[in-house]
Design an enzyme around this catalytic site. Structure first.
Site, PDB file in Angstrom:
ATOM      1  N   SER A 125     -18.511  -2.645   2.018  1.00 16.79           N
ATOM      2  CA  SER A 125     -17.093  -2.358   2.234  1.00 16.79           C
ATOM      3  C   SER A 125     -16.956  -1.160   3.179  1.00 16.79           C
ATOM      4  O   SER A 125     -16.016  -1.088   3.970  1.00 16.79           O
ATOM      5  CB  SER A 125     -16.408  -2.065   0.902  1.00 16.79           C
ATOM      6  OG  SER A 125     -17.057  -1.006   0.240  1.00 16.79           O
ATOM      7  N   ASP A 170     -25.709  -2.925   8.244  1.00 18.10           N
ATOM      8  CA  ASP A 170     -24.350  -3.264   7.816  1.00 18.10           C
ATOM      9  C   ASP A 170     -23.423  -3.397   9.028  1.00 18.10           C
ATOM     10  O   ASP A 170     -22.607  -4.321   9.107  1.00 18.10           O
ATOM     11  CB  ASP A 170     -23.826  -2.202   6.845  1.00 18.10           C
ATOM     12  CG  ASP A 170     -24.808  -1.948   5.711  1.00 18.10           C
ATOM     13  OD1 ASP A 170     -25.680  -2.811   5.498  1.00 18.10           O
ATOM     14  OD2 ASP A 170     -24.718  -0.898   5.058  1.00 18.10           O
TER      15      ASP A 170
HETATM   16  C1  GLA Z   1     -27.788  -0.469   2.712  1.00 19.05           C
HETATM   17  C2  GLA Z   1     -27.888   0.266   4.046  1.00 19.05           C
HETATM   18  C3  GLA Z   1     -28.560  -0.611   5.107  1.00 19.05           C
HETATM   19  C4  GLA Z   1     -29.871  -1.196   4.601  1.00 19.05           C
HETATM   20  C5  GLA Z   1     -29.719  -1.794   3.200  1.00 19.05           C
HETATM   21  C6  GLA Z   1     -31.022  -2.186   2.576  1.00 19.05           C
HETATM   22  O1  GLA Z   1     -26.926  -1.545   2.841  1.00 19.05           O
HETATM   23  O2  GLA Z   1     -26.610   0.659   4.491  1.00 19.05           O
HETATM   24  O3  GLA Z   1     -28.747   0.127   6.299  1.00 19.05           O
HETATM   25  O4  GLA Z   1     -30.894  -0.232   4.636  1.00 19.05           O
HETATM   26  O5  GLA Z   1     -29.064  -0.896   2.305  1.00 19.05           O
HETATM   27  O6  GLA Z   1     -31.641  -3.179   3.320  1.00 19.05           O
END
Ligand code: GLA
Length: 381
Positions: A125, A170
């Protein structure tokens, strides 16, 4: 959604918005904690997003109104030095700081927000908010941001303002998603490709409803990976990151590492190899094999990376007992939040109910379930 935020903006501020944007949340499908190790990930942008309507305002005061939660923030666009710990507005303030560092002047603005990505569950989010706001703010500032720069601004906001040393997964997923497709990201070359999702499958998200706090544990895991590389460089001088170490090389160097650091590295190196196998399985239409890789990924989270939880393990075990599930695993940072299940599409609704029922009787907790489809990445509305 477009009409809702547009009319909410007009009602609240007495004029129409100048820009409207949307940025989706994401599910991590395979490749856990590999992004900041220059590894690879298969993810998907989901049909749940943050929607923003924004416009400029004279003076220095910015207003953010989240009409989904009823929460509001006002701050001075020139006074961003004090992040309030745990405040959602940090994900916006940090962007302004990062944009300024890149010589982009963000004028005072006001915005209506409406999000459908569950908060703090592991569906990003925060990246949805960052990317929807980055698009809106760059429009208001009159600059054209290349997508990679937008992603980096979001990541820098998390790293420097929020204090979570997250990678780029993300933001990449939110920006580069495509309907009916997975996002394959290579965090060394920074190349992204869309890979078709096998026909007849669906993603069921099951939220354990036990929340995680990413920051501390996450940063600790990242540090363990860096420690592993420092030691491994003595044995393999060419290794810059865990991406450069094969599973066999890691196994051969086991005695050089402390048992914990070795297990953390095993997870990352194993995940990078599972993503490669996953891409091959998808190319040959072998969904069963792909699902097995998801289960193996979760096992490694539990045993090697210790970023699972009792509830997540329970949900994945339930999946392994149900014939309509190909695979299931935790998704994202871990330490609670959601699991993602790859299932036969026509069974998805029945499956979701069955998992929730079994979870309730085993844990006493009520899980939230969602059937998610792959959506297009962020853009103007
Ligand atoms: C979170 C982080 C990402 C990634 C994942 C695990 O979502 O924001 O950058 O490292 O964890 O894969």
């Amino acid at each position: 959604m477009r009409e809702r935020i547009k009319s909410a903006f007009a009602k609240r501020f007495g004029q129409p918005p100048e820009v409207m944007t949307r940025a989706p949340g994401r599910l991590e499908i395979l490749g856990n904690h590999t992004d900041y190790n220059e590894g690879t990930v298969l993810s998907v942008a989901v049909d749940r997003a943050m929607h923003v309507a924004a416009g400029l305002v004279p003076g220095q005061l910015c207003t953010l109104v989240d009409i989904g939660t009823g929460s509001e923030r006002t701050f001075d666009v020139n006074d961003l030095t004090n992040p309030q710990k745990g405040d959602w507005a940090n994900y916006v303030k940090g962007l302004i700081v990062e944009m300024r560092q890149r010589s982009i002047t963000v004028p005072a603005f006001r915005a209506i927000l409406l999000g459908t990505v569950p908060i703090a569950a592991g569906m990003s989010s925060s990246a949805a908010l960052e990317m929807a706001m980055t698009l809106a703010l760059s429009q208001l500032a009159g600059v054209e941001l290349p997508w990679l720069e937008a992603a980096r601004i979001g990541q820098a906001c998390e790293n420097n303002y929020v204090g979570a040393r997250t990678g780029l997964l993300d933001q990449f997923s939110s920006l580069k998603g495509k309907a009916d497709s997975l996002v394959y990201s290579d965090f060394r070359s920074l190349q992204v490709e869309n890979v078709p999702i096998p026909a007849g499958t669906a993603f069921v998200v099951v939220n354990s409803m036990v929340k995680h706090n990413l920051t501390n544990e996450y940063n600790e895991r990242r540090q363990a990976c860096e420690e592993a590389v420092q030691v491994l460089q003595r044995v393999y001088p060419g290794a810059k990151t865990l991406r450069d170490v094969s599973p066999a090389q890691l196994a051969a160097a086991e005695k050089e590492l402390t048992p914990i650091v070795y297990r953390r590295a095993c997870h990352v190196v194993g995940e990078i190899s599972r993503v490669a196998q996953g891409v091959e399985a998808l190319a040959s239409g072998d969904i069963v094999q792909f699902g097995q890789l998801m289960f193996a990924s979760h096992d490694s989270s539990r045993e090697n990376f210790a970023n699972s939880s009792r509830e997540l393990d329970m949900l994945v075990k339930i999946a392994s007992e149900l014939p309509s599930a190909y695979g299931a695993r935790l998704s994202g940072g871990g330490f609670g939040g959601i699991t993602v299940h790859l299932v036969q599409a026509e069974q998805a609704a029945v499956y979701a109910k069955e998992v929730a029922d079994r979870y309730r009787s085993q844990s006493g907790q009520t899980a939230e379930t969602m059937i998610c489809t792959a959506a297009d990445g962020a853009g103007l509305l």
